[in-house]
Design an enzyme around this catalytic site. Structure first.
Site, short mmCIF file in Angstrom:
data_model
loop_
_atom_site.label_atom_id
_atom_site.label_comp_id
_atom_site.label_asym_id
_atom_site.label_seq_id
_atom_site.Cartn_x
_atom_site.Cartn_y
_atom_site.Cartn_z
N ASP A 430 24.98 37.48 -59.81
CA ASP A 430 23.83 38.34 -59.54
C ASP A 430 24.13 39.83 -59.65
O ASP A 430 23.23 40.61 -59.98
CB ASP A 430 23.29 38.05 -58.14
CG ASP A 430 22.92 36.60 -57.93
OD1 ASP A 430 23.83 35.74 -57.95
OD2 ASP A 430 21.73 36.30 -57.75
N TRP A 469 21.33 43.68 -58.36
CA TRP A 469 21.27 43.81 -56.90
C TRP A 469 20.76 42.53 -56.23
O TRP A 469 20.48 42.54 -55.04
CB TRP A 469 20.36 44.98 -56.53
CG TRP A 469 20.74 46.25 -57.20
CD1 TRP A 469 21.61 47.20 -56.73
CD2 TRP A 469 20.29 46.73 -58.48
NE1 TRP A 469 21.71 48.23 -57.63
CE2 TRP A 469 20.91 47.97 -58.72
CE3 TRP A 469 19.40 46.22 -59.45
CZ2 TRP A 469 20.69 48.72 -59.87
CZ3 TRP A 469 19.19 46.96 -60.60
CH2 TRP A 469 19.83 48.19 -60.81
N ASP A 470 20.62 41.45 -56.98
CA ASP A 470 20.05 40.21 -56.43
C ASP A 470 18.64 40.45 -55.91
O ASP A 470 18.25 39.95 -54.87
CB ASP A 470 20.95 39.64 -55.33
CG ASP A 470 20.55 38.22 -54.93
OD1 ASP A 470 19.89 37.53 -55.73
OD2 ASP A 470 20.88 37.81 -53.80
N MET A 471 17.87 41.25 -56.64
CA MET A 471 16.51 41.57 -56.23
C MET A 471 15.51 40.54 -56.77
O MET A 471 14.55 40.86 -57.48
CB MET A 471 16.13 42.98 -56.67
CG MET A 471 16.88 44.06 -55.91
SD MET A 471 16.46 44.04 -54.15
CE MET A 471 17.81 45.00 -53.45
N LYS A 498 11.98 42.24 -52.69
CA LYS A 498 13.06 42.75 -51.85
C LYS A 498 13.11 44.27 -51.83
O LYS A 498 13.59 44.87 -50.87
CB LYS A 498 14.40 42.20 -52.34
CG LYS A 498 14.63 40.72 -52.06
CD LYS A 498 16.05 40.32 -52.43
CE LYS A 498 16.33 38.87 -52.12
NZ LYS A 498 17.73 38.51 -52.41
#
EC number: 1.1.5.2
Length: 808
Positions: A430, A469-471, A498
């Protein structure tokens, strides 16, 4: 007068304490100043050292000097943070305590103090205390206002035709609104709520479970019966009026500690319509007229007869199908975990799954799959990384694409448009995208709208470009028809993310209703990667207006705050979308997100929304390969058992260390206090016609903040604003309900103003979404207090129903 005579015991103690505090602040303050932080800490440290010297010398100038220190502190803190009680406390608590100590007669006399010489210090301390007292009556983080009370749409569309008294899906309907038209419980009588029944699932963590175990289940209700899954995905059927358990189905979850987490967010419901046929046109079976569809973390979907608790034998292999075989490229246990209830149409189950975050470049595909609800036959797929995402596996293409982007939360469904709206996340790994292809990022992250019968793409809207950012889009989108300025109703989709942005689109076309202009963001990715020059930022947002700065840094005392300031200035931070880095980057909004899987509660009549955003920064540090951090897993390597700490990212140049931005002084004691000034969690009210946040209040208390630490003592229930993980509920009774906060309470709010009207103590954390229903004219509110061990909150197994007392 001064004297050099031998100091007394209290003067020695005073000098020693001031010298110790001064030394810490001088050394730490010099470090802070050297890396770009405020000068105050080193100035205060030097002043404390001087006060220590004067006290040791029994020189009353110590009192005058410290009076200047206290006055200076008050001026500094009010200039920096204003009348914000939680921001003032760490800036002045130690200074006030030391000032009071010097004013004690047995201390001041030993350093030459008189009634006259203590007056300036007494005045300074009084002013400092007065500033704290004044800040109790103001909250700069608070937004006050009233949501509109008039009905904008008296008869909102409900294609699912859910009776007002029931709750058929995760969000009540598959529109994902989490709103009920019931109003027996309302703002005028909610304070009278009492426990109607309370039962235990007796399904708790055991030694074979992974490190992260979460009870996040939202029940569904129909035919006077609740259906919900417990920690190990046992399916409970419970009489909604009495709490009597009718039956329990155990899918015999096959689990091992290498799973990243253990989670079941709920189940789905299908009722066979009249003259129904399956996907091949054959008459639907007569058994299992009402079916519960249960996702199981080992990769299965199970169908159970809602009346009997027996599996529906005609579905798949004696009532179950395995989503992993034969077409997943990798079937490592725990990599592929269905955690959320699927969308259900008249004929199809549309299923998604969680994929282990930051695991490996050799992981299962996140392909969405649709199955015949009666037979379990696969009807279509949407494999986001495939150039032809609808290509079904065959001899030339036997498996899905590895690491294809997935959707781990609940999708929404508009039966009238026959579109399913899938909230997509980025494919794992991610936090690094140097090896991603255009196909792998074509549909991630964002909202994919598919034809529910065929899986063909209707439209796609991307919420983050080249996500590092794993958003993921973490929440079930909410579908609501919204009145425009010209009086027309537009079918909209609200997608909370997020980042704190809520993307508002025409759900027919995917076109923006609320503008989300492309905005320049920080650049400079890790070696081998790149960043997008811009990101879309919706004008409907709960994202903080300004980037973090020194005024936002917090700690329990001036010492904690100083070390948090050092921590802050050693990280890379340039505002939202600061790329991950080898030195460590501050990510705010953080990986947990301002919105998580709970989503919004949307009142389609008043066209208002109730939300519970989080405000918690994270740290993301890329870790180059080396000893203890191999490129590929060693023999017998296990999973991380959670989503924080060192995440392996096998197959790419970096692992990643992820964790909240926490106080480094308290963390060794297991006390997880953020380095950002509270509030860390809010409740908010949004007007959907104007797309404005009308009210916003800090939510939750300190009471349970020490849980999981080495000092597990209860703190006073002082409102500070704590994170919440779970969804809100709203009703036509002008009420919002929330149980998800880190302190163990269920709360009812006036939906118009956000004021807390009622609360009750829960036996454990309730990181779940409450529901409401009515039986025989009596309305109930139900929540699952099962806890979340990595949040962390106390684990439990409690299902609790509330209702108004019967009239005598």
């Amino acid at each position: 007068m001064s004297t050099t005579s031998r100091p007394g015991l209290w003067a020695l103690i005073t000098a020693a304490v001031f010298a110790l505090c001064g030394a810490i602040l001088t050394v730490g303050g010099a470090w802070v100043a050297a890396i770009g932080g405020p000068l105050y800490y080193v100035i205060l440290g030097l002043a404390l050292l001087a006060t220590a010297f004067l006290s040791f010398r029994r020189n009353p100038a110590a009192l005058y000097l410290f009076a200047v220190v206290v006055f200076g502190t008050v001026i500094w803190e009010l200039t920096v943070v204003g009348l914000d009680i939680w921001a003032l406390i760490p800036r002045s608590d130690i200074v006030i305590i030391l000032g009071i100590w010097l004013l004690l007669p047995f201390v001041s006399r030993q350093i030459g103090g008189t009634r006259t010489t203590v007056l300036p210090l007494a005045g300074a301390v009084g002013v400092a205390v007065l500033a704290l007292f004044a800040s109790l009556f103001t909250d700069p983080h608070d937004i006050s206002g009233d949501l509109p009370t008039q009905i904008a749409n008296a008869s909102p569309a409900d294609p699912d035709n859910v009776p007002a008294s029931e709750w058929h899906a995760y969000g009540r309907t598959q529109a994902g609104d989490r709103w009920s038209p019931l109003n027996q419980i309302n703002a005028s009588n909610v304070s009278n709520l009492k426990v109607a029944w309370h039962i235990h699932t007796k399904d708790m963590m055991n030694s074979n479970d992974p490190g992260e175990a979460t009870n996040e289940a939202t029940p569904i209700e129909f035919n006077n019966t609740l259906y919900m899954c417990s920690l190990h995905q046992k399916l409970f059927a419970v009489d909604g009026a009495t709490g009597n358990v009718k039956w329990v189905y155990d899918p015999k979850l096959q689990i091992n500690p290498g799973f990243q987490h253990l989670t079941c967010r709920g189940v789905s419901f299908h009722e066979t319509p009249a003259n129904a046929t399956d996907s091949d046109g054959n008459p639907a079976p007569t058994d299992c007229a009402k079916r519960i569809i249960l996702p199981v973390n080992d990769g299965r979907l199970v169908e159970v007869d809602a009346d009997t608790g027996k599996t529906c034998s005609g579905f798949g292999n004696n009532g179950e199908i395995d989503l992993r075989v034969p077409n997943q490229p990798y079937t490592t246990p725990g990599q592929y975990e269905p955690t959320s209830p699927p969308v259900i149409t008249d004929k199809l189950i549309i299923a998604n799954s969680a994929i282990t975050d930051n695991g490996s470049v050799k992981q299962a595909s996140g392909a969405t799959q649709a199955f015949d609800v009666y037979t379990g036959k696969r009807v279509w797929v949407f494999d986001a990384s495939n150039p032809d995402p609808n290509q079904l596996p065959d001899d030339s293409h036997p498996v899905f694409h590895p690491n294809s982007p997935n959707s781990w939360i609940v999708s929404s469904y508009d039966r009238n448009l026959n579109l399913v709206y899938i909230p997509m996340g980025v494919g794992t790994p991610d936090q690094w995208g140097g090896d991603r292809t255009k196909d792998s990022e074509r549909f991630a992250p964002g909202i994919v709208a598919l034809n529910a019968d065929t899986g063909k793409l209707a439209w796609f809207y991307q919420t983050v470009h080249h996500d590092l950012w794993d958003m993921d889009v973490p929440s079930q989108p909410s579908l609501v028809d919204v009145t425009q300025k010209d009086g027309t109703l537009v079918p909209a989709i609200y997608a909370p993310t997020k980042t704190g942005d809520i993307f508002v689109l025409d759900r027919r076309t995917g076109k923006e209703i609320v503008p989300a202009p492309e905005t320049p963001v920080p650049q400079g990715a890790a070696p081998g990667d790149h960043t997008s020059p811009t990101q879309p930022m919706s004008q409907l947002t709960l994202r903080p207006k300004n980037p973090l700065n020194d005024s936002d840094i917090w700690g329990g005392t001036i010492f904690d705050q100083m070390f948090c300031s050092i921590y802050f200035h050693t990280l890379r931070y340039e505002g939202p979308f600061t790329p991950p880095s080898l030195k460590g980057s501050l990510i705010f909004p953080g990986d947990l997100g301002m919105f998580e899987w709970g989503g919004l509660a949307v009142d389609p009549q008043r066209q208002v929304a109730f939300a519970n955003p989080i405000s918690l920064p994270f740290v993301s540090q890329l870790v180059p390969r080396g000893p203890g951090n191999p490129l590929w897993p060693e023999k017998d390597a296990k999973g991380t058992g959670g989503e924080t700490g060192l995440q392996h990212n096998y197959g790419i140049p970096y692992a990643v260390n992820l964790h909240p931005f926490l106080d480094p002084v308290l963390l060794p004691f297991g006390i997880k206090m953020p380095c950002r000034t509270p509030p860390w969690g809010y409740v908010a009210g949004i007007d959907l016609k104007t797309n404005k946040v009308v009210w916003q209040h800090r939510n939750g208390t300190l009471r349970d903040s020490m849980y999981g630490s080495s000092l597990p003592i209860p703190l006073p229930p002082i409102k500070i604003g704590v994170p919440s993980l779970g969804g809100p509920l709203s009703t036509a009774g002008n009420l919002g309900f929330l149980t998800a906060s880190m302190d163990y309470y269920i709360r009812a709010y006036n939906l118009t103003t956000g004021k807390v009207l009622w609360q009750d103590r829960l036996p454990a954390g309730a990181q779940a979404t409450p529901i409401t229903y009515a039986i025989n004219g009596k309305q109930y509110i139900v929540t699952y207090a099962g806890g979340h061990n990595s949040f962390p909150t106390r684990m439990g197994d409690d299902i609790i129903a509330y209702a108004l007392p019967d009239q005598k």
